[in-house]
Scaffold this active site. Structure first.
Site, mmCIF file in Angstrom:
data_model
loop_
_atom_site.group_PDB
_atom_site.id
_atom_site.type_symbol
_atom_site.label_atom_id
_atom_site.label_comp_id
_atom_site.label_asym_id
_atom_site.label_seq_id
_atom_site.Cartn_x
_atom_site.Cartn_y
_atom_site.Cartn_z
ATOM 1 C CG ASP A 1 -1.948 -20.248 -1.578
ATOM 2 O OD1 ASP A 1 -1.350 -20.259 -0.480
ATOM 3 O OD2 ASP A 1 -1.466 -20.775 -2.606
ATOM 4 C CE LYS B 1 1.822 -17.473 -3.067
ATOM 5 N NZ LYS B 1 0.872 -18.611 -3.176
ATOM 6 C CG ASP C 1 -8.197 -4.807 2.138
ATOM 7 O OD1 ASP C 1 -9.119 -4.398 2.867
ATOM 8 O OD2 ASP C 1 -8.197 -4.668 0.897
ATOM 9 C CG ASP D 1 -13.709 -7.230 2.885
ATOM 10 O OD1 ASP D 1 -13.378 -6.512 3.850
ATOM 11 O OD2 ASP D 1 -14.307 -6.793 1.878
ATOM 12 C CE1 TYR E 1 -3.377 -2.786 0.834
ATOM 13 C CE2 TYR E 1 -4.570 -0.820 1.497
ATOM 14 C CZ TYR E 1 -4.565 -2.147 1.149
ATOM 15 O OH TYR E 1 -5.739 -2.838 1.130
HETATM 16 C C1 IPM Z 1 -10.275 -1.228 4.478
HETATM 17 C C2 IPM Z 1 -10.411 -0.637 3.091
HETATM 18 C C3 IPM Z 1 -9.194 0.216 2.765
HETATM 19 C C4 IPM Z 1 -7.961 -0.681 2.785
HETATM 20 C C5 IPM Z 1 -9.267 0.967 1.418
HETATM 21 C C6 IPM Z 1 -10.563 1.691 1.219
HETATM 22 C C7 IPM Z 1 -8.107 1.912 1.274
HETATM 23 O O1 IPM Z 1 -10.609 -1.641 2.148
HETATM 24 O O2 IPM Z 1 -10.136 -0.464 5.443
HETATM 25 O O3 IPM Z 1 -10.341 -2.448 4.607
HETATM 26 O O4 IPM Z 1 -7.667 -1.376 1.786
HETATM 27 O O5 IPM Z 1 -7.292 -0.707 3.807
HETATM 28 MN MN MN Z 2 -10.982 -3.606 2.998
#
Ligand code: IPM
Ligand code: MN
Ligand code: NAD
Length: 365
Positions: free
Chosen positions: A229, A197, A253, A257, A148
């Site tokens: 993975d 990884k 990240d 999710d 990032y």
């Molecule tokens: C999160 C979001 C952010 C990230 C983006 C919007 C920059 O996806 O906080 O999970 O990737 O960290």
């Molecule tokens: Mn995110």
């Protein structure tokens, strides 16, 4: 509030942002205000612009004023940023840049994202045999380094356009986040799964070696390494094996999710980001959800649970934070659901109604 105790004053910076951000934050603020009323605490909410809302108003996704407000607050409560309206902007002006900048400027290098099963949601959407064994995972994501934040460039090489994002980690960055993961594990089931990884990436090989070194100071904790993975797969098949999952910025990240769905919805997953400075930042893990924004459909629980974490961790109001979580369980047990967690036979409610149901429970005592 017990008599004789001086009234404490808590300063909270509120950054609603874009899309469903303001909708879910409104409910979280209302819940915290109710806690203030019932327990006699004084919360001072100061609002700041961030993301697309800030671009529209000031031309910058993270105005200096917002940063200053955050720096002088006891805690920061953020909604979400981004949306199609701003997707065409150059990278430095995009709403998402505000998140990267606030994290870097306030050195919020550690991002903790818990996955918990709320019992009334236990069968949705996982197999019963998996949920019966219990799921309680804490993702510890390095938030201020990795791909990032490395050099980004688009160049022309011969007749080709080539883009690069450099992935870089210093040993110190890895040591700092590894320590947070081991300390977190000590308060839980004492197991860390470090995800990388290392079969391909040099940064992952340094990551693995450094995590091993930091581990030497934590002999009570079990450490295992897992390739990313494989981890993505095992989160679905054997999620109960995980306690603390330690990982870098991008893997964290993506995996968080994925992990959010173990609890039923991304609308259920809160987070805290902290570092060396005073203010920690609390935010739901989800984004601005443009597809449901403005329709009273968003699940406000991730924002409300983030606010409960804020009360417990930054304001040291443990009982008050626990009350919010208990009341959420109660409302879910009574069968109320936002559309993202709706099941047959349950009562569907909107964002505002879900917030109000929790408030009503708090007021009942
Ligand atoms: C999160 C979001 C952010 C990230 C983006 C919007 C920059 O996806 O906080 O999970 O990737 O960290
Ligand atoms: Mn995110
Ligand atoms: P998203 O998390 O906004 O939405 C993904 C899906 O989940 C959508 O279908 C959405 O409706 C649903 N969803 C998300 N939160 C929900 C909630 N509380 N209740 C019910 N459903 C919910 O991810 P996306 O669509 O990939 O991104 C949309 C925008 O948000 C982009 O601009 C992205 O950059 C931004 N984003 C911001 C953050 C943040 O501010 N922390 C995080 C992720 C994405």
């Amino acid at each position: 509030m017990p008599s004789g105790k001086p009234e404490k004053f808590y300063r909270i910076a509120v950054l609603p942002g874009d899309g469903i951000g303001p909708e879910v934050i409104q409910q979280a603020v209302k819940v915290v205000k109710t806690i203030g009323k019932v327990y006699g605490h004084r919360f001072d909410f100061a609002y700041g612009l961030i993301g697309g809302a800030a671009v529209d108003e000031t031309g910058s996704p993270l105005p200096e004023e917002t940063l200053k407000l955050c720096q002088k607050s006891d805690a920061i409560l953020l909604g979400a940023v981004g949306g199609p309206k701003w997707d065409g902007l150059p990278p430095e002006q995009r709403p998402e840049k505000a998140l990267l900048s606030i994290r870097k400027t306030l050195n919020l290098f550690a991002n903790l994202r818990p996955v918990k099963i709320y019992h009334p949601l236990a069968s949705c959407p996982l197999k019963d045999e998996i949920t019966r064994r219990g799921i309680d995972i804490m993702f510890v994501r390095q938030l201020t380094g990795g791909i990032y934040f490395g050099e980004k460039k688009t160049i022309t090489r011969g007749d080709q356009i080539v883009a690069r994002d450099v992935m870089e980690y210093s040993k110190k960055e890895i040591e700092d986040i590894a320590r947070i993961a081991f300390e977190t594990a000590l308060k839980r089931r004492k197991k860390v799964t470090s995800v990388d990884k290392a079969n391909v990436l040099e940064t992952s090989r340094l990551w693995r070696k450094t995590v091993e070194e930091v581990w030497k100071k934590y002999p009570q904790v079990t450490l295992e390494h897992m390739l990313v993975d494989n981890c993505a797969m095992q989160l679905i098949t054997r999620p109960y094996q995980f306690d603390v999952v330690l990982t870098g910025n991008m893997f964290g990240d993506i995996l968080s999710d994925e992990g959010s769905m173990l609890s039923g919805s991304i609308g259920m997953m809160p987070s805290v980001s902290f570092g060396s400075q005073h203010s920690a930042l609390y935010e739901p893990v989800h984004g601005s959800a443009p597809d449901i924004a403005g329709q009273n459909k968003a699940n406000p629980l991730a924002a409300i649970i983030s606010a409960a974490m804020m009360l417990k961790l930054s304001l040291h109001l443990k009982e008050e934070g626990d009350i919010i979580e208990d009341k959420i369980k109660k409302v879910l047990a009574e069968g109320y659901r936002t559309p993202d967690i709706m099941e047959p036979g349950k009562t569907q409610v909107g964002t505002q109604e879900m917030g109000q149901l929790i408030i009503n429970e708090i007021l009942k005592g």
